[in-house]
Design a protein around this motif. Structure first.
Motif, mmCIF file in Angstrom:
data_model
loop_
_atom_site.group_PDB
_atom_site.id
_atom_site.type_symbol
_atom_site.label_atom_id
_atom_site.label_comp_id
_atom_site.label_asym_id
_atom_site.label_seq_id
_atom_site.Cartn_x
_atom_site.Cartn_y
_atom_site.Cartn_z
ATOM 1 N N CYS A 1 0.823 -1.210 0.000
ATOM 2 C CA CYS A 1 0.000 0.000 0.000
ATOM 3 C C CYS A 1 0.858 1.260 0.000
ATOM 4 O O CYS A 1 1.433 1.626 1.025
ATOM 5 C CB CYS A 1 -0.928 -0.016 1.219
ATOM 6 S SG CYS A 1 -1.889 1.492 1.417
ATOM 7 N N HIS B 1 -5.923 -7.378 -5.552
ATOM 8 C CA HIS B 1 -6.477 -7.756 -4.244
ATOM 9 C C HIS B 1 -7.625 -8.732 -4.477
ATOM 10 O O HIS B 1 -8.237 -8.704 -5.532
ATOM 11 C CB HIS B 1 -7.075 -6.536 -3.529
ATOM 12 C CG HIS B 1 -6.048 -5.639 -2.937
ATOM 13 N ND1 HIS B 1 -5.349 -4.728 -3.685
ATOM 14 C CD2 HIS B 1 -5.603 -5.516 -1.656
ATOM 15 C CE1 HIS B 1 -4.508 -4.082 -2.896
ATOM 16 N NE2 HIS B 1 -4.640 -4.528 -1.657
ATOM 17 N N ASP C 1 -13.128 -3.341 3.651
ATOM 18 C CA ASP C 1 -12.522 -3.700 2.358
ATOM 19 C C ASP C 1 -13.267 -4.810 1.629
ATOM 20 O O ASP C 1 -13.038 -5.035 0.442
ATOM 21 C CB ASP C 1 -11.063 -4.139 2.557
ATOM 22 C CG ASP C 1 -10.140 -2.958 2.825
ATOM 23 O OD1 ASP C 1 -10.646 -1.853 3.072
ATOM 24 O OD2 ASP C 1 -8.911 -3.151 2.789
ATOM 25 N N HIS D 1 -13.294 -1.421 -2.887
ATOM 26 C CA HIS D 1 -12.017 -1.665 -3.563
ATOM 27 C C HIS D 1 -11.416 -0.359 -4.068
ATOM 28 O O HIS D 1 -10.520 -0.345 -4.879
ATOM 29 C CB HIS D 1 -12.153 -2.689 -4.691
ATOM 30 C CG HIS D 1 -13.384 -2.543 -5.506
ATOM 31 N ND1 HIS D 1 -13.472 -1.662 -6.537
ATOM 32 C CD2 HIS D 1 -14.589 -3.155 -5.392
ATOM 33 C CE1 HIS D 1 -14.688 -1.762 -7.051
ATOM 34 N NE2 HIS D 1 -15.382 -2.636 -6.371
ATOM 35 N N ARG E 1 -9.750 1.579 0.560
ATOM 36 C CA ARG E 1 -8.945 0.583 1.283
ATOM 37 C C ARG E 1 -8.108 1.136 2.419
ATOM 38 O O ARG E 1 -6.956 0.723 2.610
ATOM 39 C CB ARG E 1 -7.977 -0.095 0.300
ATOM 40 C CG ARG E 1 -8.602 -0.955 -0.740
ATOM 41 C CD ARG E 1 -7.497 -1.772 -1.412
ATOM 42 N NE ARG E 1 -7.990 -2.544 -2.499
ATOM 43 C CZ ARG E 1 -7.633 -2.347 -3.771
ATOM 44 N NH1 ARG E 1 -6.785 -1.402 -4.085
ATOM 45 N NH2 ARG E 1 -8.126 -3.107 -4.692
#
Ligand code: NAP
Length: 319
Positions: free
Chosen positions: A145, A250, A288, A292, A295
C-alpha cells in the motif's frame, strides 16, 4: 441474547476483526446488542485476527495518533475498546453460513449460532508473489500500500511489481517520495489503461523493467534489494532498492458467502447506495470486503460504524 430450545439467538454476529469489524463491534456493544465477533484464526495469513493492519508497522495517517502507532497496537486497542463495552470476541472463523432470512445460521465447526443480524467485515487480502522472504519483510521495506507506506521511502529507489492500473497508480504516487521508481512487469505489455500508461511513461522518475520476475528478496531484517529473472532468457540480476511495493491485485475474503449475498464480478459484496445493507435483509457489509477504491483503515472503520448503526436501526424496526 435470547435462548430458546437450547439454541441461543444473538442480536448481532459479525465476521472479521479489522478496523471495520471492530468499529462495528464498539458501536453495536454500546447500543447494548452484545455482539459476537468471529475474529478469524491466529494461524492464518489471510484471515488473521486484526486484519491487514497486523501486517504493517507504522500507521501515521489514522487520525488521533499524532506520533503514529504500530498497526498491531492499533488493532489491540480497538479490540480492547470493543471488549470493554461487552462485545464477545472469539478467535475462530465461521465455517458455514446460511443467510436466507433472519434469524440466520452461522457455524463454527459443529457449533451453530443463530443471529438476527449479520455484519460481514471479512476484508480483502493483497495478492503476494509467493516468495519465501515475503512474510519476514512485509512491513520492513516490503509493502502492499503506497498510500500507507510511501512516506517512509523518501529519497530512496523503490520497485513496484505489476502491470495493471494499481501498479501504475502506486508508482505515480510513489514518485512524490522516491528518487526513482522501477515498475517491474513479467511481460512486455501493460494491462493498465492507456491514460495511466501515458502518465507513467511521461514521468521522468519512473523506469519500466519489462519481462522480469522478482525471484527473491534480499535483506534479513529490512529489504535492501531484489533478485530479478528475465522471463525470456532466464538470466538473473540483482537490483538495489529501499522498498518494494507489490501491486498485483487484491481479492475480497468473500468465499464463504459469495453465493448467498450479492457480489460484483470480482467478489466484492455489493451494498445499497448510501447504506451498508446487502441484498439480504438483515445482513450488512462494511470495510474492504465492500470497498475496492479507498482501502484505508479509517474508511473501513467509518463503514463499520455505519454497519452497526444500520443493524441497530434494522433490529429496532423488527420489534
Ligand atoms: P489487474 O488489472 O488484475 O493487474 C494485475 C497485474 O499484476 C497484471 O499486470 C498481472 O500481470 C500482474 N500479476 C498478477 N499476478 C502476478 C504475479 N504472481 N507475479 C507478477 N505479476 C503478477 O489488477 P489491478 O491493477 O489491481 O487492477 C484491478 C482492477 O481495478 C482493474 O480493473 C483496474 O483497472 C482497476 N483499477 C483502476 C485504477 C484507476 O483507474 N486509477 C486504479 C487501480 C485499479 P499480467 O498482465 O501478465 O497478467
Amino acid at each position: 441474547v435470547e435462548a430458546s430450545g437450547g439454541m441461543t439467538t444473538r442480536d448481532v454476529v459479525s465476521g472479521g476483526s479489522g478496523p471495520a469489524g471492530l468499529t462495528a463491534a464498539v458501536y453495536a456493544a454500546r447500543a447494548m446488542l452484545s455482539p459476537l465477533v468471529l475474529e478469524g484464526e491466529p494461524s492464518s495469513t489471510s484471515d488473521q485476527p486484526g486484519g491487514q493492519l497486523m501486517l504493517t508497522t507504522d500507521v501515521e495517517n489514522f487520525p488521533g495518533f499524532p506520533s503514529g502507532i504500530q498497526g498491531p497496537e492499533l488493532m489491540a486497542n480497538m479490540r480492547e475498546q470493543a471488549a470493554r463495552f461487552g462485545a464477545e470476541l472469539r478467535q475462530v472463523r465461521a465455517t458455514r453460513v446460511e443467510l436466507v432470512q433472519s434469524p440466520f445460521g452461522v457455524w463454527v465447526g459443529d457449533e451453530e449460532i443463530r443471529a438476527r443480524c449479520v455484519i460481514l467485515a471479512t476484508g480483502a487480502r493483497a495478492l503476494m508473489l509467493g516468495l519465501e522472504q515475503e512474510p519476514r519483510l512485509l512491513g520492513h521495506g516490503l509493502s502492499t500500500c503506497a498510500t500507507c507506506d510511501g512516506f517512509f521511502f523518501r529519497g530512496q529507489e523503490i520497485g513496484v511489481v505489476g502491470g495493471g492500473d494499481s501498479a501504475l497508480e502506486e508508482a505515480l504516487f510513489l514518485t512524490r517520495f522516491a528518487s526513482k521508481v522501477s515498475v517491474i512487469h513479467r511481460r512486455d505489455q501493460q494491462r493498465a489503461s492507456k491514460i495511466m500508461q501515458e502518465r507513467a511513461m511521461a514521468n521522468p522518475k519512473i523506469e519500466f523493467v519489462w519481462n522480469s520476475r522478482v525471484t527473491s528478496l534480499v535483506g534479513e531484517s529490512k529489504l535492501s534489494g531484489l533478485v530479478l529473472a528475465d522471463t525470456t532468457t532466464g538470466e538473473e540480476r540483482t537490483m538495489d532498492v529501499g522498498g518494494l511495493f507489490v501491486a498485483i491485485g487484491h481479492v475480497p475474503n468473500s468465499d464463504l458467502f459469495a453465493s448467498q449475498v450479492g457480489c460484483d464480478s470480482a467478489g466484492y459484496v455489493t451494498t445499497l447506495p448510501g447504506s451498508t445493507s446487502t441484498t439480504v435483509d438483515g445482513v450488512f457489509a462494511c470495510g474492504d470486503l465492500v470497498d475496492h477504491t479507498y482501502r484505508q483503515a479509517i474508511t473501513a472503520a467509518g463503514s463499520g460504524c455505519s454497519a452497526a448503526i444500520d443493524a441497530e436501526r434494522w433490529l429496532e424496526a423488527q420489534h
